[in-house]
Enzyme design. Structure first.
Site, PDB file in Angstrom:
ATOM      1  N   ASP A  22      -0.968  -9.246   6.170  1.00  0.00           N
ATOM      2  CA  ASP A  22      -0.141  -8.936   4.986  1.00  0.00           C
ATOM      3  C   ASP A  22       0.521 -10.210   4.467  1.00  0.00           C
ATOM      4  O   ASP A  22       0.545 -10.472   3.261  1.00  0.00           O
ATOM      5  CB  ASP A  22       0.941  -7.900   5.328  1.00  0.00           C
ATOM      6  CG  ASP A  22       0.379  -6.482   5.401  1.00  0.00           C
ATOM      7  OD1 ASP A  22      -0.812  -6.305   5.088  1.00  0.00           O
ATOM      8  OD2 ASP A  22       1.118  -5.557   5.776  1.00  0.00           O
TER       9      ASP A  22
ATOM     10  N   THR B  74       0.835  -1.215   0.000  1.00  0.00           N
ATOM     11  CA  THR B  74       0.000   0.000   0.000  1.00  0.00           C
ATOM     12  C   THR B  74       0.866   1.260   0.000  1.00  0.00           C
ATOM     13  O   THR B  74       0.585   2.205  -0.736  1.00  0.00           O
ATOM     14  CB  THR B  74      -0.937   0.012   1.220  1.00  0.00           C
ATOM     15  OG1 THR B  74      -0.177  -0.260   2.389  1.00  0.00           O
ATOM     16  CG2 THR B  74      -2.013  -1.041   1.094  1.00  0.00           C
ATOM     17  N   THR B  75       1.911   1.263   0.818  1.00  0.00           N
ATOM     18  CA  THR B  75       2.792   2.431   0.879  1.00  0.00           C
ATOM     19  C   THR B  75       3.483   2.634  -0.468  1.00  0.00           C
ATOM     20  O   THR B  75       3.587   3.759  -0.964  1.00  0.00           O
ATOM     21  CB  THR B  75       3.835   2.269   2.008  1.00  0.00           C
ATOM     22  OG1 THR B  75       3.144   1.952   3.217  1.00  0.00           O
ATOM     23  CG2 THR B  75       4.636   3.535   2.207  1.00  0.00           C
TER      24      THR B  75
END
Length: 556
Positions: A392, A96-97
């Protein structure tokens, strides 16, 4: 005498409007601010953010999607960047980052081109061409794996967990995540699919992370309904009921007139007989354990306890589905329909006390297609971060198994993209070439940020990485954060599913293009006030921007 023309406005007083270059600059700035917020969390040496809400509840994390969902972001362009993280999280579960940082850098490079008088449409068109080419390049640099490549899959899980709060426990958690995913994976037409919802994560404070374990079955956060019931049942025959073990009330309003004590006793006896009949039907089916989605009458509890049946009530619908997948039982809507073939099997069903709470453990299921992971940890905040890290890991293992393609991490894929897109740009004529080159340069932001967050010199690192990628067989070379060297990431065990990169580039480029194409931002004023007066302003599609006037450039 010249006529004096009064500027005319078709909008109500107090409305705000940003046009042309102002609108573009403002939207680009908003997107970049969001990217800058999460940029320092990227990579194994990334920092954490502490998020405090209005009630004082604290979340400590470096998970991009969590940070952006917890932040109260008002700016509409910034919200579009938040959507990038959301999509990435739903599609892959990690990266996501990366996606948000790439989106921010694409906007930054676009702004440089706009300053050079390259039209926004040309930039958007060039970005679209580059994004399509990037997808081709990524497919070319991917490596194939299968569900049996345990070593690689473990490395993928560890890579996803590195840099999170749970990093020190990754050697414990990675095998748990891998075993859980492999257990619930279903093969259809030669391809595997994984429903990550079939892996139930139950966290309980107390003990250490090393005490976490995988249950070949399910943990249900319910206790047995009666103390007289056995605490443990071996070789359990499990019935799943989607009906109440209670005497039904009439659906219409009914009145029962009782004129003598005998009639009252007969009425109570009849109720008792009905409940006893239900329990007898359950016993006749051969069930030794009952999970009921609805209530169980006190008298029914008594009869169940007398017959030695273990029962739990008000079990969540989602847990009933998981129980069905784990034990092979069928959910039955009427007790009278319950038969032996509807029952599921488990090695044992036992009530255990974990972290001060009584829970039901359904263990020893044969080839369960739904399993539970019990997470332990010292504090609530630490446990939450462990859960995010584990989710994750589950996400990336599932993606790698489903797609069967992986790539090197540590900025290797992004640097290879940068190199090949630059080569491709030379073949494009017109101003789009500038946008494709800008897109290529934007890919450098990932290795650059990894180096910055690790305290390395970003310029020296990028130069060394670029030089290594000039060699034909060095497409897997990235930055080893821990010793500050450029090396083969596959050999170093820094591996990611290819879909992480594909989705990140796709989402980031789409949102950047969308933001660049906006040249007018109209923020209506007073919509909230007029709604209360029965106006038709709801149909204007402006509701999401109602909070903007007066504080539009603001973010939070």
């Amino acid at each position: 005498m010249a006529e004096i023309r009064q500027p005319m406005s078709v909008q109500p007083e107090g409305a705000q409007r940003f046009m042309g270059r102002d609108a573009q600059r403002m939207n680009i700035l908003a997107g970049r601010i969001v990217a800058e917020t999460v940029k320092t969390t990227l990579g194994p040496r990334g920092m954490d953010k502490m998020l405090v809400d209005s009630l004082g509840d604290v979340v400590i994390t470096n998970d991009g999607a969590t940070i952006l969902s917890e932040m109260d972001i008002a700016h509409p362009a910034a919200k579009m960047i938040v959507e990038v993280a959301k999509t990435q999280d739903e599609e892959v579960g990690d990266g996501t980052t990366t996606a948000v940082v790439i989106a921010g850098e694409l906007l930054k490079k676009a702004e440089d081109l706009l300053d050079q008088d390259v039209h926004a449409t040309v930039v958007a068109s060039g970005y679209k061409i580059a994004a399509e080419k990037a997808e081709e390049i990524l497919k070319d640099i991917g490596d194939k794996i299968t569900i049996n490549d345990d070593e690689v899959l473990l490395e993928i899980a560890k890579t996803a967990m590195t840099g999170k709060g749970a990093e020190k426990a990754k050697d414990t958690l990675a095998p748990l995540a891998l075993n859980a995913v492999k257990q619930v994976a279903v093969k259809e037409n030669g391809k595997y699919t994984v429903e990550t919802e079939d892996i139930k994560v139950e966290k309980k404070e107390g003990g250490s992370v090393e005490d976490s374990k995988l249950i070949q079955g399910l943990i249900i956060d319910k206790e047995r309904v009666h103390d007289g019931m056995p605490k443990k049942i071996k070789d359990a025959k499990i019935a799943l009921l989607d009906c109440a073990l209670e005497v039904k009330e009439t659906e219409t309003d009914a009145e029962i007139r009782i004129t003598s004590p005998d009639q009252l006793q007969a009425f109570l006896d009849q109720e008792e007989a009905m409940l006893k009949k239900m329990v007898d039907q359950i016993k006749a089916s051969g069930a030794t354990v009952v999970f009921c989605q609805k209530g169980i009458d006190d008298l029914a509890q008594h009869y169940l306890a007398k017959t030695g049946i273990y029962a739990a009530r008000r079990v969540k619908k989602s847990d009933m589905k998981k129980l069905s997948k784990a034990t092979g039982a069928r959910v039955v809507n009427k007790v009278s329909d319950l038969e032996g073939k509807d029952l599921g099997n488990a090695g044992s069903v036992e009530e255990k006390k974990i972290g001060g709470d009584e829970m039901t453990f359904v263990e020893g299921c044969k080839d369960p297609k739904s399993v539970s992971l019990l997470l332990r940890g010292g504090t609530e905040h630490f446990l939450e971060e462990v859960e995010r890290a584990l989710e994750d890991a589950i996400g990336v293992i599932s993606t790698a198994i489903e797609d069967g393609t992986i790539c090197a991490g540590g900025g290797a894929a992004e640097m290879e993209l940068c190199k090949r897109l630059n080569e491709y740009a030379e073949k494009i004529s017109g101003r789009e070439q500038l946008a494709v080159k800008a897109f290529a340069q934007a890919m450098e932001i990932i290795p650059r940020t990894l180096a910055e967050n690790a305290g390395m010199d970003p310029i020296d690192t990028i130069v060394a990485l670029k030089a290594s990628h000039e060699t034909k067989d060095h497409k897997r070379f990235g930055i080893d954060i821990f010793d500050g060297k450029v090396k083969d990431m596959m050999k170093a065990g820094v591996v990611e599913p290819l879909r992480i990169k594909e989705q990140a580039v796709k989402s980031a480029s789409e949102s950047a293009i969308m933001i660049l194409r906006i040249d007018d931002v109209i923020a209506a004023s007073g919509i909230g006030k007029r709604r209360g007066m029965g106006g038709d302003d709801d149909d204007m599609g402006m509701g999401g921007m109602g909070g903007m006037p007066g504080g539009m450039p603001g973010m939070m």
